[in-house]
Write a protein that holds these residues in place. Structure first.
Motif, PDB file in Angstrom:
ATOM      1  N   LYS A  48      15.240  37.120  39.083  1.00  0.00           N
ATOM      2  CA  LYS A  48      16.138  36.910  40.229  1.00  0.00           C
ATOM      3  C   LYS A  48      15.994  35.490  40.792  1.00  0.00           C
ATOM      4  O   LYS A  48      16.073  35.257  41.987  1.00  0.00           O
ATOM      5  CB  LYS A  48      15.893  37.946  41.340  1.00  0.00           C
ATOM      6  CG  LYS A  48      16.234  39.361  40.903  1.00  0.00           C
ATOM      7  CD  LYS A  48      16.270  40.320  42.071  1.00  0.00           C
ATOM      8  CE  LYS A  48      16.835  41.674  41.709  1.00  0.00           C
ATOM      9  NZ  LYS A  48      16.283  42.266  40.484  1.00  0.00           N
ATOM     10  N   LYS A  49      15.752  34.515  39.898  1.00  0.00           N
ATOM     11  CA  LYS A  49      15.650  33.109  40.306  1.00  0.00           C
ATOM     12  C   LYS A  49      16.801  32.334  39.677  1.00  0.00           C
ATOM     13  O   LYS A  49      17.001  32.393  38.471  1.00  0.00           O
ATOM     14  CB  LYS A  49      14.311  32.513  39.877  1.00  0.00           C
ATOM     15  CG  LYS A  49      13.149  33.089  40.670  1.00  0.00           C
ATOM     16  CD  LYS A  49      11.910  32.237  40.610  1.00  0.00           C
ATOM     17  CE  LYS A  49      10.779  32.795  41.438  1.00  0.00           C
ATOM     18  NZ  LYS A  49      11.017  32.819  42.864  1.00  0.00           N
ATOM     19  N   LEU A 102      18.611  25.872  53.584  1.00  0.00           N
ATOM     20  CA  LEU A 102      19.266  26.991  52.891  1.00  0.00           C
ATOM     21  C   LEU A 102      20.758  26.705  52.888  1.00  0.00           C
ATOM     22  O   LEU A 102      21.388  26.657  53.941  1.00  0.00           O
ATOM     23  CB  LEU A 102      19.003  28.297  53.639  1.00  0.00           C
ATOM     24  CG  LEU A 102      17.818  29.151  53.215  1.00  0.00           C
ATOM     25  CD1 LEU A 102      17.868  30.479  53.946  1.00  0.00           C
ATOM     26  CD2 LEU A 102      17.795  29.410  51.716  1.00  0.00           C
ATOM     27  N   VAL A 133      24.143  28.023  52.273  1.00  0.00           N
ATOM     28  CA  VAL A 133      24.862  29.283  52.043  1.00  0.00           C
ATOM     29  C   VAL A 133      26.271  28.924  51.586  1.00  0.00           C
ATOM     30  O   VAL A 133      27.106  28.478  52.375  1.00  0.00           O
ATOM     31  CB  VAL A 133      24.896  30.155  53.322  1.00  0.00           C
ATOM     32  CG1 VAL A 133      25.588  31.479  53.042  1.00  0.00           C
ATOM     33  CG2 VAL A 133      23.484  30.377  53.838  1.00  0.00           C
ATOM     34  N   MET A 151      22.277  29.799  48.274  1.00  0.00           N
ATOM     35  CA  MET A 151      22.551  31.245  48.256  1.00  0.00           C
ATOM     36  C   MET A 151      24.051  31.380  48.138  1.00  0.00           C
ATOM     37  O   MET A 151      24.782  30.632  48.780  1.00  0.00           O
ATOM     38  CB  MET A 151      22.183  31.862  49.607  1.00  0.00           C
ATOM     39  CG  MET A 151      20.756  32.207  49.798  1.00  0.00           C
ATOM     40  SD  MET A 151      20.619  32.905  51.472  1.00  0.00           S
ATOM     41  CE  MET A 151      21.566  34.420  51.322  1.00  0.00           C
ATOM     42  N   VAL A 179      22.120  37.889  56.593  1.00  0.00           N
ATOM     43  CA  VAL A 179      21.727  37.942  55.178  1.00  0.00           C
ATOM     44  C   VAL A 179      20.860  36.722  54.833  1.00  0.00           C
ATOM     45  O   VAL A 179      19.821  36.832  54.173  1.00  0.00           O
ATOM     46  CB  VAL A 179      22.986  37.977  54.261  1.00  0.00           C
ATOM     47  CG1 VAL A 179      22.597  37.868  52.796  1.00  0.00           C
ATOM     48  CG2 VAL A 179      23.774  39.253  54.506  1.00  0.00           C
ATOM     49  N   ALA A 180      21.286  35.547  55.330  1.00  0.00           N
ATOM     50  CA  ALA A 180      20.544  34.315  55.043  1.00  0.00           C
ATOM     51  C   ALA A 180      19.142  34.380  55.653  1.00  0.00           C
ATOM     52  O   ALA A 180      18.155  34.009  55.017  1.00  0.00           O
ATOM     53  CB  ALA A 180      21.303  33.109  55.586  1.00  0.00           C
ATOM     54  N   ASP A 212      17.455  37.106  56.445  1.00  0.00           N
ATOM     55  CA  ASP A 212      16.672  38.119  55.714  1.00  0.00           C
ATOM     56  C   ASP A 212      16.112  37.526  54.427  1.00  0.00           C
ATOM     57  O   ASP A 212      14.966  37.770  54.050  1.00  0.00           O
ATOM     58  CB  ASP A 212      17.543  39.350  55.380  1.00  0.00           C
ATOM     59  CG  ASP A 212      17.854  40.152  56.648  1.00  0.00           C
ATOM     60  OD1 ASP A 212      17.174  39.902  57.675  1.00  0.00           O
ATOM     61  OD2 ASP A 212      18.762  40.995  56.616  1.00  0.00           O
ATOM     62  N   HIS A 213      16.956  36.720  53.773  1.00  0.00           N
ATOM     63  CA  HIS A 213      16.535  36.063  52.536  1.00  0.00           C
ATOM     64  C   HIS A 213      15.360  35.110  52.838  1.00  0.00           C
ATOM     65  O   HIS A 213      14.372  35.061  52.114  1.00  0.00           O
ATOM     66  CB  HIS A 213      17.714  35.277  51.945  1.00  0.00           C
ATOM     67  CG  HIS A 213      17.378  34.511  50.713  1.00  0.00           C
ATOM     68  ND1 HIS A 213      17.150  35.104  49.489  1.00  0.00           N
ATOM     69  CD2 HIS A 213      17.202  33.168  50.505  1.00  0.00           C
ATOM     70  CE1 HIS A 213      16.856  34.169  48.597  1.00  0.00           C
ATOM     71  NE2 HIS A 213      16.879  32.989  49.191  1.00  0.00           N
ATOM     72  N   ALA A 241      12.254  37.151  53.470  1.00  0.00           N
ATOM     73  CA  ALA A 241      11.722  37.726  52.226  1.00  0.00           C
ATOM     74  C   ALA A 241      10.982  36.664  51.414  1.00  0.00           C
ATOM     75  O   ALA A 241       9.961  36.944  50.786  1.00  0.00           O
ATOM     76  CB  ALA A 241      12.856  38.318  51.400  1.00  0.00           C
ATOM     77  N   SER A 242      11.502  35.427  51.449  1.00  0.00           N
ATOM     78  CA  SER A 242      10.845  34.381  50.644  1.00  0.00           C
ATOM     79  C   SER A 242       9.735  33.679  51.418  1.00  0.00           C
ATOM     80  O   SER A 242       9.104  32.752  50.910  1.00  0.00           O
ATOM     81  CB  SER A 242      11.874  33.368  50.141  1.00  0.00           C
ATOM     82  OG  SER A 242      12.600  32.842  51.227  1.00  0.00           O
TER      83      SER A 242
END
Length: 499
Positions: free
Chosen positions: A56-57, A408, A410, A442, A463-464, A466-467, A470-471
């Motif tokens: 998933k990269k 990030l 998006v 993303m 969503v951004a 959360d991403h 998570a990272s």
């Protein structure tokens, strides 16, 4: 934050190794068409796609052209030993067998291009500068189409193909060869390549001609062209080439032969600075050659990687180290660790002031928004900058100011139609930011347009974030700077996350 480009080959094409390379930090895969055919590279690419799915990269694809490369064909593949002070003849007669007296070459114009006293370098693979596996020749005389040379160092050449480089000599061959055009219009089109690395770029018109060629190939009109500067001719026209190209690759292996060694560092610093100010990615090659056979780089190499990062390089390109080296995964993670250390001491403040001063006043609308977003993020110690963009340009401009925190990007897909079918754009733009320092793309859900009411943007933002959580880049109570368009206005806002 500094990106790593890995060249894929014999030692780095299995799904298992590719997955490990992606996890170790490779974000661009380079396919070198000087070696291997389209079928071989297609198999490698299919393996890469599987690795991307499992890890998933994201990873983008760079096609590297062979360009006007001069080669010596050794059909028998027997090792050829050359003794210092002996003579050897370079001939365009490719029917001859390669031996310690004769080398058949793939170019019939060499005798017209060189004169007595000129330097010619012949080595295997890329030039490693290793004196036992590559040879320096001095032109003694030209006999018709043949060039008679004196051997300057004893060496043994092995393999079926050696590369020939004539120092500071114009080679009258097209930058985009017919073979390159064929590869681009078949393999390149089929795989929608993100980047074209244009080998031996010598003039701005080389880039223009390549772009005209890509524009005729439908989807490839979006492919970014990176001019590869490999000789003095490319250096002389560097400023014009930079204006035309989307990015620059400094091919230090060949440059180290074309230039005196003491000049290489200065050129690198000047070239990277110019790329930084133009907001175009700069990629540096040939940093940890010794890792082709060893688990650890030399101290000088480790320093070299760090200096490239401190100079402002966007990406480090690994060639032989991942192509045929014994430790492709370790090389990527070692280079990544050195880059991360160097980034900690990168003088962002000085860099920011220098960039703002270079851009001058009045600034363009976008430039002022981008620099303000970075300034705000640094002042409030934000952990991340989130930029909503459809073309990727705004995010690249923010990255140009080299914020200390990740950006990030998006990418909001846009719907387009060619009367026959509707399609979404955005995947290209997302993958192409994988070569820019500090940019992490993303791809958003296409149902959320970039310029829209706040309501839908809030859900994309969630969503951004959360991403980011998570990272591990965003934690609760962190501050985040957001850059987006609302209607016709561009907005920079700072939010503080709840616990």
């Amino acid at each position: 934050m500094t990106k790593i480009v890995g060249t894929l080959g014999a030692k780095s094409r299995s799904v298992e190794v590719l997955s490990a390379c992606l996890k170790a930090g490779m974000s661009v895969a380079r396919f070198d068409f000087s070696l291997g055919d389209t079928k071989y590279h297609q198999e490698t690419l299919e393996n890469l796609k599987s690795a991307i799915k499992t890890t998933k990269k994201l990873c983008s694809v760079m096609l590297d052209t062979a360009g006007p490369e001069l080669t010596v064909l050794n059909k028998s593949e027997k090792p050829i030993s050359l003794e210092a002070d002996a003579t050897i003849t370079l001939t365009p007669d490719e029917g001859q067998e390669a031996s310690s007296e004769v080398f058949p070459i793939n170019f019939d114009g060499l005798s017209k291009a060189v004169k007595k006293g000129d330097t010619i370098f012949i080595g295997q693979y890329l030039f490693t500068g290793s004196e036992t596996t590559s040879v320096w020749l001095e032109v003694d005389q030209v006999k018709g189409d043949d060039v008679v040379c004196i051997v300057k160092n004893s060496a043994t050449l092995t393999g079926s193909l050696f590369t020939l480089h004539a120092a500071q000599i114009h080679i009258d061959l097209p930058t985009l060869s017919d073979k390159d055009k064929k590869v681009i219009s078949t393999w390149g089109v089929q795989n929608k390549i993100d980047f074209l690395s244009l080998s031996f770029t010598r003039h701005a018109k080389d880039v223009r001609e390549a772009r005209e060629f890509l524009c005729k190939l439908g989807d490839l009109s979006q492919t970014l062209i990176f001019a590869k500067i490999e000789n003095e001719e490319g250096l002389t026209h560097f400023d014009d080439i930079l204006q035309e190209a989307d990015g620059i690759i400094l091919s230090r292996g060949n440059l180290g032969i074309d230039l005196p060694p003491e000049k290489v560092f200065l050129f690198q610093k000047a070239a990277v600075y110019k790329c930084n100010m133009a907001g175009k990615p700069a990629v540096v090659t040939r940093v940890v050659d010794s890792m082709t056979d060893n688990l650890r780089p030399t101290r000088a190499e480790a320093t070299d990687v760090a200096n490239a990062v401190l100079d402002g390089t966007d990406a480090i390109l690994l060639g032989a180290e991942t192509l045929r080296g014994l430790y492709p995964i370790e090389t990527i993670s070692t280079v990544g660790r050195i880059c991360a250390e160097a980034e900690k001491v990168f003088n962002q403040d000085l860099y920011f002031k220098r960039t703002v001063k270079f851009v001058g006043e009045p600034m363009s609308h976008l430039e002022s928004i981008a620099s303000s977003a970075v300034r705000a993020a640094i002042k409030v110690k934000a952990s991340v900058i989130i930029c909503f963009t459809s073309s990727g340009r705004a995010a690249r401009l923010i990255a140009k100011y080299r914020p200390t925190m990740p950006v990030l990007s998006v990418v909001i897909p846009r719907l387009k139609t060619n009367q026959l079918k509707w399609s979404f754009t955005g995947a290209f733009e997302a993958r192409q930011s994988l070569i820019v320092r500090g940019l992490f793309p993303m791809l958003a859900d296409p149902r959320h347009p970039a310029e829209s009411t706040n309501a839908s943007n809030e859900s994309v933002l969630k969503v951004a974030l959360d991403h980011g959580k998570a990272s591990g880049v965003v934690k609760s109570h962190d501050r985040v700077v957001i850059c987006q368009k609302v209607g016709d206005a561009s907005v920079v806002k700072i939010i503080e996350l709840e616990g």
